[in-house]
Design a protein around this motif. Structure first.
Motif, PDB file in Angstrom:
ATOM      1  N   LEU A   1       1.889   1.130   2.018  1.00  0.00           N
ATOM      2  CA  LEU A   1       2.655   0.744   0.836  1.00  0.00           C
ATOM      3  C   LEU A   1       4.159   0.769   1.063  1.00  0.00           C
ATOM      4  O   LEU A   1       4.664   1.537   1.884  1.00  0.00           O
ATOM      5  CB  LEU A   1       2.312   1.682  -0.330  1.00  0.00           C
ATOM      6  CG  LEU A   1       0.840   1.761  -0.712  1.00  0.00           C
ATOM      7  CD1 LEU A   1       0.656   2.754  -1.859  1.00  0.00           C
ATOM      8  CD2 LEU A   1       0.268   0.395  -1.069  1.00  0.00           C
TER       9      LEU A   1
ATOM     10  N   LYS B   1       5.189   0.602  -4.247  1.00  0.00           N
ATOM     11  CA  LYS B   1       3.768   0.982  -4.294  1.00  0.00           C
ATOM     12  C   LYS B   1       2.831  -0.224  -4.197  1.00  0.00           C
ATOM     13  O   LYS B   1       1.717  -0.212  -4.713  1.00  0.00           O
ATOM     14  CB  LYS B   1       3.453   1.837  -5.519  1.00  0.00           C
ATOM     15  CG  LYS B   1       4.297   3.096  -5.597  1.00  0.00           C
ATOM     16  CD  LYS B   1       3.515   4.236  -6.156  1.00  0.00           C
ATOM     17  CE  LYS B   1       4.348   5.473  -6.319  1.00  0.00           C
ATOM     18  NZ  LYS B   1       4.743   6.111  -5.118  1.00  0.00           N
ATOM     19  N   SER B   2       3.305  -1.277  -3.528  1.00  0.00           N
ATOM     20  CA  SER B   2       2.445  -2.417  -3.202  1.00  0.00           C
ATOM     21  C   SER B   2       2.424  -2.556  -1.679  1.00  0.00           C
ATOM     22  O   SER B   2       3.209  -1.926  -0.975  1.00  0.00           O
ATOM     23  CB  SER B   2       2.937  -3.701  -3.876  1.00  0.00           C
ATOM     24  OG  SER B   2       4.234  -4.035  -3.454  1.00  0.00           O
ATOM     25  N   LEU B   3       1.515  -3.381  -1.185  1.00  0.00           N
ATOM     26  CA  LEU B   3       1.351  -3.551   0.257  1.00  0.00           C
ATOM     27  C   LEU B   3       2.652  -4.023   0.895  1.00  0.00           C
ATOM     28  O   LEU B   3       3.224  -5.030   0.472  1.00  0.00           O
ATOM     29  CB  LEU B   3       0.220  -4.546   0.533  1.00  0.00           C
ATOM     30  CG  LEU B   3      -0.070  -4.889   1.989  1.00  0.00           C
ATOM     31  CD1 LEU B   3      -0.430  -3.646   2.798  1.00  0.00           C
ATOM     32  CD2 LEU B   3      -1.188  -5.930   2.058  1.00  0.00           C
TER      33      LEU B   3
ATOM     34  N   SER C   1       0.586  -9.646  -4.749  1.00  0.00           N
ATOM     35  CA  SER C   1       0.677  -8.378  -4.028  1.00  0.00           C
ATOM     36  C   SER C   1      -0.696  -7.705  -4.000  1.00  0.00           C
ATOM     37  O   SER C   1      -1.621  -8.123  -4.685  1.00  0.00           O
ATOM     38  CB  SER C   1       1.709  -7.457  -4.680  1.00  0.00           C
ATOM     39  OG  SER C   1       1.323  -7.145  -6.000  1.00  0.00           O
TER      40      SER C   1
ATOM     41  N   LYS D   1      -2.389  -3.660  -4.013  1.00  0.00           N
ATOM     42  CA  LYS D   1      -2.095  -2.274  -4.356  1.00  0.00           C
ATOM     43  C   LYS D   1      -3.018  -1.337  -3.579  1.00  0.00           C
ATOM     44  O   LYS D   1      -4.028  -1.761  -3.021  1.00  0.00           O
ATOM     45  CB  LYS D   1      -2.304  -2.042  -5.860  1.00  0.00           C
ATOM     46  CG  LYS D   1      -1.484  -2.936  -6.753  1.00  0.00           C
ATOM     47  CD  LYS D   1      -0.035  -2.553  -6.730  1.00  0.00           C
ATOM     48  CE  LYS D   1       0.763  -3.373  -7.733  1.00  0.00           C
ATOM     49  NZ  LYS D   1       2.178  -3.289  -7.530  1.00  0.00           N
ATOM     50  N   GLN D   2      -2.674  -0.061  -3.592  1.00  0.00           N
ATOM     51  CA  GLN D   2      -3.500   0.943  -2.932  1.00  0.00           C
ATOM     52  C   GLN D   2      -4.931   0.849  -3.461  1.00  0.00           C
ATOM     53  O   GLN D   2      -5.164   0.729  -4.653  1.00  0.00           O
ATOM     54  CB  GLN D   2      -2.944   2.342  -3.196  1.00  0.00           C
ATOM     55  CG  GLN D   2      -3.737   3.430  -2.507  1.00  0.00           C
ATOM     56  CD  GLN D   2      -3.134   4.813  -2.741  1.00  0.00           C
ATOM     57  OE1 GLN D   2      -1.951   4.945  -2.982  1.00  0.00           O
ATOM     58  NE2 GLN D   2      -3.970   5.822  -2.661  1.00  0.00           N
TER      59      GLN D   2
END
Length: 132
Positions: free
Chosen positions: A14, A18-20, A59, A61-62
């Protein structure tokens, strides 16, 4: 397009948003293009020469699972041109596209070497051909 590889987006992938992280995704794409080219050209000495414009469309996310699709655009004398799409496995939403990735076949000294390939080959067909 065939989607060959899946990656699970983990905390270490991340960015501060908090996105890739885009750089992580590009590393995954480069690795997938190299692996695909090594198998197609039957030579472990393959390098990335060029990546065209990269279009981030969404995007990840985790916890998301992304899948990387590669297809051949054309075979050159010493090169293989691919395109790539990465999408979210669950939603099928496109995350990124890369129109052209040029991979170059090299000899043991790092010099471009003709590969003699003109079409996509599948390992199962090579194995079947050896058993005849």
């Amino acid at each position: 397009m065939k989607f060959h590889t899946r990656k699970w987006v983990k905390p270490e992938d991340l960015n501060p948003n908090k996105s890739l992280f885009g750089g992580r995704l590009l590393a995954w794409i480069d690795e997938e293009a190299a692996l695909y080219s090594v198998v197609q050209l039957e030579n472990p000495h393959v390098v990335t020469k060029y990546m065209s414009e990269i279009n981030f469309m969404a995007s990840a996310k985790q916890g998301d699972i992304v899948e990387i699709g590669i297809e051949v655009v054309k075979f050159g004398t010493t090169s293989l041109v691919l395109n790539c799409e990465v999408r979210n496995k669950m939603t099928h939403e496109t995350i990124i596209t890369v129109d052209k990735i040029t991979m170059v076949n090299l000899d043991e000294n790092g010099v471009p070497k003709p590969h003699g390939k003109t079409k996509v080959e599948y390992v199962r067909d090579r194995i079947a051909g050896q058993n005849k």
